[in-house]
Design a protein around this motif. Structure first.
Motif, short mmCIF file in Angstrom:
data_model
loop_
_atom_site.label_atom_id
_atom_site.label_comp_id
_atom_site.label_asym_id
_atom_site.label_seq_id
_atom_site.Cartn_x
_atom_site.Cartn_y
_atom_site.Cartn_z
N HIS A 82 0.83 -1.20 0.00
CA HIS A 82 0.00 0.00 0.00
C HIS A 82 0.87 1.26 0.00
O HIS A 82 0.59 2.21 -0.74
N THR A 83 1.93 1.25 0.79
CA THR A 83 2.86 2.38 0.83
C THR A 83 3.48 2.62 -0.54
O THR A 83 3.53 3.77 -1.02
N LEU A 84 3.94 1.54 -1.16
CA LEU A 84 4.53 1.67 -2.50
C LEU A 84 3.51 2.18 -3.50
O LEU A 84 3.81 3.05 -4.33
N LYS A 85 2.30 1.66 -3.42
CA LYS A 85 1.25 2.07 -4.35
C LYS A 85 1.01 3.58 -4.23
O LYS A 85 0.89 4.28 -5.24
N GLY A 86 0.96 4.09 -3.02
CA GLY A 86 0.75 5.51 -2.82
C GLY A 86 1.90 6.35 -3.38
O GLY A 86 1.68 7.36 -4.06
N SER A 87 3.12 5.91 -3.11
CA SER A 87 4.28 6.64 -3.63
C SER A 87 4.31 6.63 -5.15
O SER A 87 4.56 7.65 -5.79
N LEU A 88 4.05 5.47 -5.72
CA LEU A 88 4.07 5.33 -7.17
C LEU A 88 2.96 6.14 -7.84
O LEU A 88 3.11 6.60 -8.97
N GLY A 89 1.88 6.34 -7.11
CA GLY A 89 0.78 7.16 -7.62
C GLY A 89 1.21 8.58 -7.91
O GLY A 89 0.68 9.23 -8.81
N ASN A 90 2.18 9.08 -7.14
CA ASN A 90 2.69 10.43 -7.38
C ASN A 90 3.30 10.58 -8.76
O ASN A 90 3.37 11.68 -9.29
N PHE A 91 3.77 9.47 -9.32
CA PHE A 91 4.46 9.50 -10.61
C PHE A 91 3.61 8.94 -11.74
O PHE A 91 4.09 8.79 -12.85
N CYS A 92 2.36 8.60 -11.42
CA CYS A 92 1.47 8.01 -12.43
C CYS A 92 2.16 6.80 -13.07
O CYS A 92 2.11 6.61 -14.29
N ALA A 93 2.82 6.00 -12.24
CA ALA A 93 3.56 4.81 -12.69
C ALA A 93 2.58 3.64 -12.73
O ALA A 93 2.57 2.78 -11.86
N GLU A 94 1.74 3.61 -13.77
CA GLU A 94 0.59 2.72 -13.81
C GLU A 94 0.91 1.23 -13.68
O GLU A 94 0.23 0.51 -12.97
N GLU A 95 1.93 0.77 -14.38
CA GLU A 95 2.26 -0.66 -14.32
C GLU A 95 2.67 -1.05 -12.90
O GLU A 95 2.27 -2.08 -12.38
#
Length: 142
Positions: A82-95
């Motif tokens: 969940h933490t990674l998902k939130g961080s990655l969301g900042n970059f619109c890193a969809e995959e």
């Protein structure tokens, strides 16, 4: 193309593979630079800072994920994914977001049979994001 047609007639699987190859889209870039900067109201400096922070923190976060997977700690896997998902969301890193979400859901539901494979997939996607962070600044500004 006559020789391709001859192969397809002789080996139908080759024809199916050729058509399948044509249908597959190229993988999405690991980071959607434009959307990421737009989410920050055009603040590309802040975007770069977030990228740097993620690059510094990701190795430790992935280490915690590996430990949780090894211990079969569903709560730890879920929290870290969940933490990674939130961080990655900042970059619109969809995959990478999809990989994190799949692992998070798997852990939340207590389905850890494929957690190792899902964690490896997430690590691979995070690796693509980290590699993209190394992109020259001219591309980041793009």
């Amino acid at each position: 193309h006559q020789w391709l047609n001859a192969i397809e007639e002789t080996l139908p699987a080759a024809g199916r593979a050729r058509h399948e190859y044509r249908r597959k889209a190229l993988p999405r870039p690991p980071i959607d630079w434009k959307r990421g900067v737009a989410r920050l109201e055009g603040d590309s400096e802040l975007f770069r800072e977030l990228l740097k922070l993620f690059a510094l923190e990701a190795p430790a976060t992935l280490g915690r994920l590996r430990d949780a997977v090894e211990r079969k700690d569903a709560a730890g896997i879920q929290q870290t994914a969940h933490t990674l998902k939130g961080s990655l969301g900042n970059f619109c890193a969809e995959e990478a977001i999809q990989a994190a979400s799949a692992l998070e859901t798997m852990a939340r539901d207590g389905r850890l049979e494929q957690a190792e494979e899902a964690a490896r997939n997430l690590e691979q996607e995070v690796g693509r994001v980290l590699a993209a962070i190394e992109t020259p600044e001219s591309e980041v500004a793009g």
